[in-house]
Design a protein around this motif. Sequence first.
Motif, short mmCIF file in Angstrom:
data_model
loop_
_atom_site.label_atom_id
_atom_site.label_comp_id
_atom_site.label_asym_id
_atom_site.label_seq_id
_atom_site.Cartn_x
_atom_site.Cartn_y
_atom_site.Cartn_z
N SER A 318 0.81 -1.23 0.00
CA SER A 318 0.00 0.00 0.00
C SER A 318 0.84 1.27 0.00
O SER A 318 0.31 2.36 0.16
N GLY A 319 2.16 1.15 -0.17
CA GLY A 319 3.03 2.31 -0.23
C GLY A 319 3.95 2.44 0.95
O GLY A 319 4.95 3.16 0.88
N SER A 320 3.66 1.78 2.04
CA SER A 320 4.54 1.72 3.21
C SER A 320 4.21 0.48 4.00
O SER A 320 3.17 -0.16 3.77
N ALA A 321 5.08 0.12 4.92
CA ALA A 321 4.90 -1.13 5.67
C ALA A 321 3.60 -1.11 6.46
O ALA A 321 3.26 -0.13 7.12
N ALA A 322 2.86 -2.20 6.38
CA ALA A 322 1.59 -2.33 7.09
C ALA A 322 1.27 -3.80 7.28
O ALA A 322 1.80 -4.68 6.59
N CYS A 323 0.40 -4.08 8.25
CA CYS A 323 -0.16 -5.42 8.40
C CYS A 323 -1.48 -5.46 7.64
O CYS A 323 -2.31 -4.57 7.78
N TRP A 324 -1.67 -6.49 6.84
CA TRP A 324 -2.90 -6.67 6.06
C TRP A 324 -3.52 -8.02 6.43
O TRP A 324 -2.82 -9.03 6.52
N LEU A 401 -5.99 5.87 -1.68
CA LEU A 401 -4.61 5.88 -2.15
C LEU A 401 -3.91 4.56 -1.85
O LEU A 401 -3.07 4.09 -2.63
N GLU A 402 -4.24 3.94 -0.74
CA GLU A 402 -3.63 2.65 -0.41
C GLU A 402 -4.05 1.56 -1.39
O GLU A 402 -3.22 0.72 -1.78
N GLY A 446 -15.39 -8.83 -7.87
CA GLY A 446 -14.39 -8.58 -6.84
C GLY A 446 -14.33 -7.08 -6.57
O GLY A 446 -13.63 -6.35 -7.27
N ARG A 447 -15.09 -6.61 -5.57
CA ARG A 447 -15.16 -5.17 -5.28
C ARG A 447 -15.02 -4.97 -3.77
O ARG A 447 -15.72 -5.62 -2.99
N TYR A 448 -14.12 -4.03 -3.40
CA TYR A 448 -13.81 -3.80 -1.99
C TYR A 448 -13.84 -2.31 -1.69
O TYR A 448 -13.24 -1.51 -2.41
N TRP A 449 -14.52 -1.94 -0.59
CA TRP A 449 -14.58 -0.53 -0.20
C TRP A 449 -13.20 -0.01 0.20
O TRP A 449 -12.38 -0.71 0.78
N SER A 450 -13.00 1.28 -0.09
CA SER A 450 -11.98 2.07 0.60
C SER A 450 -12.72 2.91 1.64
O SER A 450 -13.96 2.91 1.70
N SER A 451 -11.97 3.66 2.44
CA SER A 451 -12.60 4.53 3.44
C SER A 451 -12.88 5.92 2.88
O SER A 451 -13.35 6.80 3.61
N THR A 452 -12.64 6.12 1.58
CA THR A 452 -12.66 7.46 0.98
C THR A 452 -13.91 7.68 0.15
O THR A 452 -14.23 6.87 -0.73
N GLN A 453 -14.57 8.79 0.38
CA GLN A 453 -15.76 9.16 -0.38
C GLN A 453 -15.37 9.67 -1.77
O GLN A 453 -14.33 10.30 -1.95
N TYR A 454 -16.21 9.38 -2.75
CA TYR A 454 -16.05 9.94 -4.10
C TYR A 454 -16.52 11.39 -4.08
O TYR A 454 -17.13 11.86 -3.11
N ALA A 455 -16.25 12.13 -5.15
CA ALA A 455 -16.64 13.53 -5.22
C ALA A 455 -18.15 13.72 -5.11
O ALA A 455 -18.63 14.71 -4.56
N ASN A 456 -18.90 12.78 -5.64
CA ASN A 456 -20.36 12.80 -5.51
C ASN A 456 -20.73 12.15 -4.18
O ASN A 456 -20.26 11.06 -3.85
#
Length: 487
Positions: A318-324, A401-402, A446-456
């Motif tokens: 995701s761009g930096s170290a993380a636990c998934w 972004l992740e 195969g669809r997964y939410w992010s925590s980010t809202q779209y512009a609409n």
Amino acid sequence: MTYHSISTNISGAARCWLTQNLGADKEAASVSDVSEGASGWYWQFNRLQGYKYDGGRVPSNAWTAWITSISEGANWAAANDPCNMLLGIGWRLPTSSEWTNADAPPQNWTNATNAYNSVLKVHSAGVLVPGSGVLDGRGAYGRYWSSTQYVSSAYGYMLDLYNGSAVGYLDKATALPVRCLRDDIVKRAPTVSNVSIPTATMTATTAVGTATATIDGGSPISERGLCWNTTGNPDINSTKLALSQGTGVFSGTLTGLTEGPTYYVRAYAINGEGVSYSPAVSSFKICPTSFAIAHTAGVGGAPVSKSVTYHSISSGISGSAACWLTQNLGADQQPTAVNDATEASSGWYWQFNRLRGYQYLSSRNPATAWISSISESSDWTVANDPCTQLLGSGWRLPTRLEWQYADAPPQNWTSAASAFASELRLHSAGVLAGGNGVLDSRGGYGRYWSSTQYANTSYGYILDLYGGSAESYLDKATALPVRCIRK
């Protein structure tokens, strides 16, 4: 890779020249040798990134930054010279004057065959065309970059063996093979690769790092090893593990690690000219390989009561170290295939920024309180984040972004199958349709939410693996599975 070279005055003065292309496994067997082993790699003008072509361009995918146009007022910089960076000790690209001298009397190259019959064994290795990066003319086009820019900033001088032999010019965005030459031995600090730390090597307190000392810089490597810390940019004054001497692959075990911090690691190598480090800092976290959570219906958004054993890995995807997590939230197991349609692998489903989760066996559970329309100006809040509320300990939904980072190089997800083959084991768990909450395409979408809202305000950003792999957005009233991340 074993290279061969000769001493020759062919360029106007005594030089060492390679007798095979950079990246080639062997000298060409004929002027029209079409083998990848003889062709070697290809470079665009003044770009460090090389490309291999063996049935397709490597690296290549929908996210790869293949450059379709280059216009800049510069010769090839030493920092981008592939001969210098890959071979060291004074190797470099020939200038346009050196190619002109090679082509002139007494050689008198008048065609590609003459060039191949010379001491350099130059042959027709083809090119990668500017617009698409597709291979063209292997066995027919003999074109080799010089380090010299043409008078127009969009072109570079090259040796052109096609339909004769002369020094011409070509669009800088074309990728050509290269030959390397050397004037004098130039000693420098060694070259060492980035560190690889496979998840499979990690325990609760250790991790194995592997790197390669690629070039000794013309002076023997007296020490090489790994250095690490938890603050970033480690050097040999940080925690250090000295391993061995010389060039080649080396591995070592980092010890005394704990769950929580991010660890930053570089390889180092020392010779008489100084110390060198990996070009990039690698990072990782010690993550719980498994942990059990007792879910209770109605608490934290859980739709049913059950105990689940979750599994996680350390990843920089995701761009930096993380636990998934390597399974969906609420899933009893990791999926067995990209189209696994079992409820045990699919886990639970959530509408955007809603805490209540849903299980779907033969029908939706709970069957009440379905929200058929959501329009609000908000990202997913912490109070409604199912990862935070059901797992705690810093777990949360990934951001837009992740997911973008995860889908981009070097993962190169171009399909749902690519995402499933990744370390995250993402699969097509389906969705609950926004209008009625009925399960749709388990094993297909195969669809997964992010925590980010779209512009609409009625839509949220998602990772969409259906029909490819890309960022997209979806009606917030649709219920999707989720994956959880912790940094």
